[in-house]
Design a protein around this motif. Structure first.
Motif, PDB file in Angstrom:
ATOM      1  N   PHE A   1     -34.527  21.899  25.726  1.00  0.00           N
ATOM      2  CA  PHE A   1     -35.688  21.652  25.414  1.00  0.00           C
ATOM      3  C   PHE A   1     -36.291  19.564  25.151  1.00  0.00           C
ATOM      4  O   PHE A   1     -37.500  19.990  25.783  1.00  0.00           O
ATOM      5  CB  PHE A   1     -34.549  20.853  23.769  1.00  0.00           C
ATOM      6  CG  PHE A   1     -36.369  20.280  22.812  1.00  0.00           C
ATOM      7  CD1 PHE A   1     -37.484  20.549  22.023  1.00  0.00           C
ATOM      8  CD2 PHE A   1     -36.309  18.414  22.373  1.00  0.00           C
ATOM      9  CE1 PHE A   1     -38.308  19.386  21.328  1.00  0.00           C
ATOM     10  CE2 PHE A   1     -36.771  18.121  22.439  1.00  0.00           C
ATOM     11  CZ  PHE A   1     -37.882  18.274  21.338  1.00  0.00           C
ATOM     12  N   LEU A   2     -34.613  19.167  25.811  1.00  0.00           N
ATOM     13  CA  LEU A   2     -35.746  18.033  26.540  1.00  0.00           C
ATOM     14  C   LEU A   2     -36.038  17.985  28.185  1.00  0.00           C
ATOM     15  O   LEU A   2     -37.164  17.155  28.269  1.00  0.00           O
ATOM     16  CB  LEU A   2     -34.301  17.061  27.133  1.00  0.00           C
ATOM     17  CG  LEU A   2     -33.530  15.980  25.618  1.00  0.00           C
ATOM     18  CD1 LEU A   2     -32.008  15.499  25.407  1.00  0.00           C
ATOM     19  CD2 LEU A   2     -34.516  14.674  24.841  1.00  0.00           C
ATOM     20  N   ASN A   3     -35.578  18.816  28.885  1.00  0.00           N
ATOM     21  CA  ASN A   3     -36.155  19.274  29.944  1.00  0.00           C
ATOM     22  C   ASN A   3     -37.248  19.650  30.047  1.00  0.00           C
ATOM     23  O   ASN A   3     -38.894  19.663  30.314  1.00  0.00           O
ATOM     24  CB  ASN A   3     -35.366  20.064  30.722  1.00  0.00           C
ATOM     25  CG  ASN A   3     -35.400  20.605  32.217  1.00  0.00           C
ATOM     26  OD1 ASN A   3     -36.165  19.840  32.528  1.00  0.00           O
ATOM     27  ND2 ASN A   3     -35.787  21.592  32.707  1.00  0.00           N
ATOM     28  N   GLN A   4     -37.910  20.699  28.636  1.00  0.00           N
ATOM     29  CA  GLN A   4     -39.033  21.366  28.822  1.00  0.00           C
ATOM     30  C   GLN A   4     -40.483  20.051  28.130  1.00  0.00           C
ATOM     31  O   GLN A   4     -41.408  20.451  28.927  1.00  0.00           O
ATOM     32  CB  GLN A   4     -38.957  22.199  27.261  1.00  0.00           C
ATOM     33  CG  GLN A   4     -40.071  23.604  27.264  1.00  0.00           C
ATOM     34  CD  GLN A   4     -40.184  23.412  26.021  1.00  0.00           C
ATOM     35  OE1 GLN A   4     -38.984  24.294  25.234  1.00  0.00           O
ATOM     36  NE2 GLN A   4     -41.152  24.856  25.724  1.00  0.00           N
ATOM     37  N   GLN A   5     -40.133  19.204  27.039  1.00  0.00           N
ATOM     38  CA  GLN A   5     -40.580  18.493  26.838  1.00  0.00           C
ATOM     39  C   GLN A   5     -40.883  17.760  27.518  1.00  0.00           C
ATOM     40  O   GLN A   5     -41.585  16.794  27.361  1.00  0.00           O
ATOM     41  CB  GLN A   5     -40.499  17.902  25.376  1.00  0.00           C
ATOM     42  CG  GLN A   5     -39.887  19.226  24.093  1.00  0.00           C
ATOM     43  CD  GLN A   5     -41.291  19.833  24.134  1.00  0.00           C
ATOM     44  OE1 GLN A   5     -42.672  18.795  23.964  1.00  0.00           O
ATOM     45  NE2 GLN A   5     -41.362  20.793  23.942  1.00  0.00           N
ATOM     46  N   PHE A   6     -39.756  16.927  28.640  1.00  0.00           N
ATOM     47  CA  PHE A   6     -39.886  15.611  29.271  1.00  0.00           C
ATOM     48  C   PHE A   6     -39.884  15.606  30.974  1.00  0.00           C
ATOM     49  O   PHE A   6     -40.128  15.428  31.215  1.00  0.00           O
ATOM     50  CB  PHE A   6     -38.684  14.312  28.342  1.00  0.00           C
ATOM     51  CG  PHE A   6     -39.508  14.128  26.876  1.00  0.00           C
ATOM     52  CD1 PHE A   6     -40.178  13.494  26.454  1.00  0.00           C
ATOM     53  CD2 PHE A   6     -38.342  15.510  25.611  1.00  0.00           C
ATOM     54  CE1 PHE A   6     -41.280  13.634  24.887  1.00  0.00           C
ATOM     55  CE2 PHE A   6     -38.963  14.711  24.498  1.00  0.00           C
ATOM     56  CZ  PHE A   6     -39.704  13.822  24.268  1.00  0.00           C
ATOM     57  N   TYR A   7     -39.020  15.996  30.446  1.00  0.00           N
ATOM     58  CA  TYR A   7     -38.470  15.889  32.447  1.00  0.00           C
ATOM     59  C   TYR A   7     -38.931  16.947  33.329  1.00  0.00           C
ATOM     60  O   TYR A   7     -39.179  17.201  34.328  1.00  0.00           O
ATOM     61  CB  TYR A   7     -36.841  16.454  32.361  1.00  0.00           C
ATOM     62  CG  TYR A   7     -35.855  15.013  32.113  1.00  0.00           C
ATOM     63  CD1 TYR A   7     -36.066  13.293  32.578  1.00  0.00           C
ATOM     64  CD2 TYR A   7     -35.339  14.748  31.005  1.00  0.00           C
ATOM     65  CE1 TYR A   7     -35.362  12.528  31.849  1.00  0.00           C
ATOM     66  CE2 TYR A   7     -34.954  14.208  29.736  1.00  0.00           C
ATOM     67  CZ  TYR A   7     -34.942  12.620  30.949  1.00  0.00           C
ATOM     68  OH  TYR A   7     -34.333  11.642  29.882  1.00  0.00           O
TER      69      TYR A   7
ATOM     70  N   ILE B   1     -38.376   7.078  26.007  1.00  0.00           N
ATOM     71  CA  ILE B   1     -37.378   6.588  27.193  1.00  0.00           C
ATOM     72  C   ILE B   1     -37.166   7.590  27.729  1.00  0.00           C
ATOM     73  O   ILE B   1     -36.308   7.712  29.030  1.00  0.00           O
ATOM     74  CB  ILE B   1     -36.307   6.467  25.999  1.00  0.00           C
ATOM     75  CG1 ILE B   1     -35.823   7.783  24.711  1.00  0.00           C
ATOM     76  CG2 ILE B   1     -36.315   5.581  24.867  1.00  0.00           C
ATOM     77  CD1 ILE B   1     -34.507   7.994  24.345  1.00  0.00           C
ATOM     78  N   TYR B   2     -37.429   8.376  27.468  1.00  0.00           N
ATOM     79  CA  TYR B   2     -37.285   9.638  28.915  1.00  0.00           C
ATOM     80  C   TYR B   2     -37.772   9.845  30.122  1.00  0.00           C
ATOM     81  O   TYR B   2     -37.787  10.552  31.004  1.00  0.00           O
ATOM     82  CB  TYR B   2     -37.549  10.817  27.613  1.00  0.00           C
ATOM     83  CG  TYR B   2     -36.828  11.680  26.593  1.00  0.00           C
ATOM     84  CD1 TYR B   2     -35.188  11.471  26.259  1.00  0.00           C
ATOM     85  CD2 TYR B   2     -37.324  11.463  25.527  1.00  0.00           C
ATOM     86  CE1 TYR B   2     -34.814  11.088  25.437  1.00  0.00           C
ATOM     87  CE2 TYR B   2     -36.607  11.613  24.437  1.00  0.00           C
ATOM     88  CZ  TYR B   2     -35.221  11.534  24.070  1.00  0.00           C
ATOM     89  OH  TYR B   2     -34.447  11.535  23.056  1.00  0.00           O
ATOM     90  N   THR B   3     -39.544   9.165  29.381  1.00  0.00           N
ATOM     91  CA  THR B   3     -40.315   9.033  31.294  1.00  0.00           C
ATOM     92  C   THR B   3     -40.359   7.739  32.030  1.00  0.00           C
ATOM     93  O   THR B   3     -41.384   7.592  32.288  1.00  0.00           O
ATOM     94  CB  THR B   3     -41.676   9.465  30.394  1.00  0.00           C
ATOM     95  OG1 THR B   3     -41.721   8.774  29.615  1.00  0.00           O
ATOM     96  CG2 THR B   3     -41.706  10.969  29.683  1.00  0.00           C
TER      97      THR B   3
END
Length: 52
Positions: A42-48, A2-4
Motif C-alpha cells: 500500500f505504501l509503495n503504491q500510494q507514495f513511493y 512524511i512519505y514524500t
C-alpha cells in the motif's frame, strides 16, 4: 507529507520492507508477515512507487 519528503530514509523497496518490519516490532503491532506485506504494498503504491 512524511512519505514524500526529500530526506526520506527509504530509498528502495527493500528499505521500505525493512522499515515496515521495524515499525511492527518497535510499536508491538503484532502484524502477521502477510499484513506487513500488505502495508508495504500500500505504501509503495500510494507514495513511493518503487519498481518490483
Amino acid at each position: 507529507m512524511i512519505y514524500t519528503r526529500s530526506d526520506s530514509k527509504v530509498k528502495s523497496l527493500q528499505n521500505l520492507k525493512s522499515m515496515v518490519a521495524m515499525c511492527n516490532t518497535e510499536l508491538r503491532l503484532d502484524l502477521f508477515p502477510e499484513d506487513e506485506a500488505d502495508v508495504t504494498a500500500f505504501l509503495n503504491q500510494q507514495f513511493y512507487k518503487f519498481k518490483k
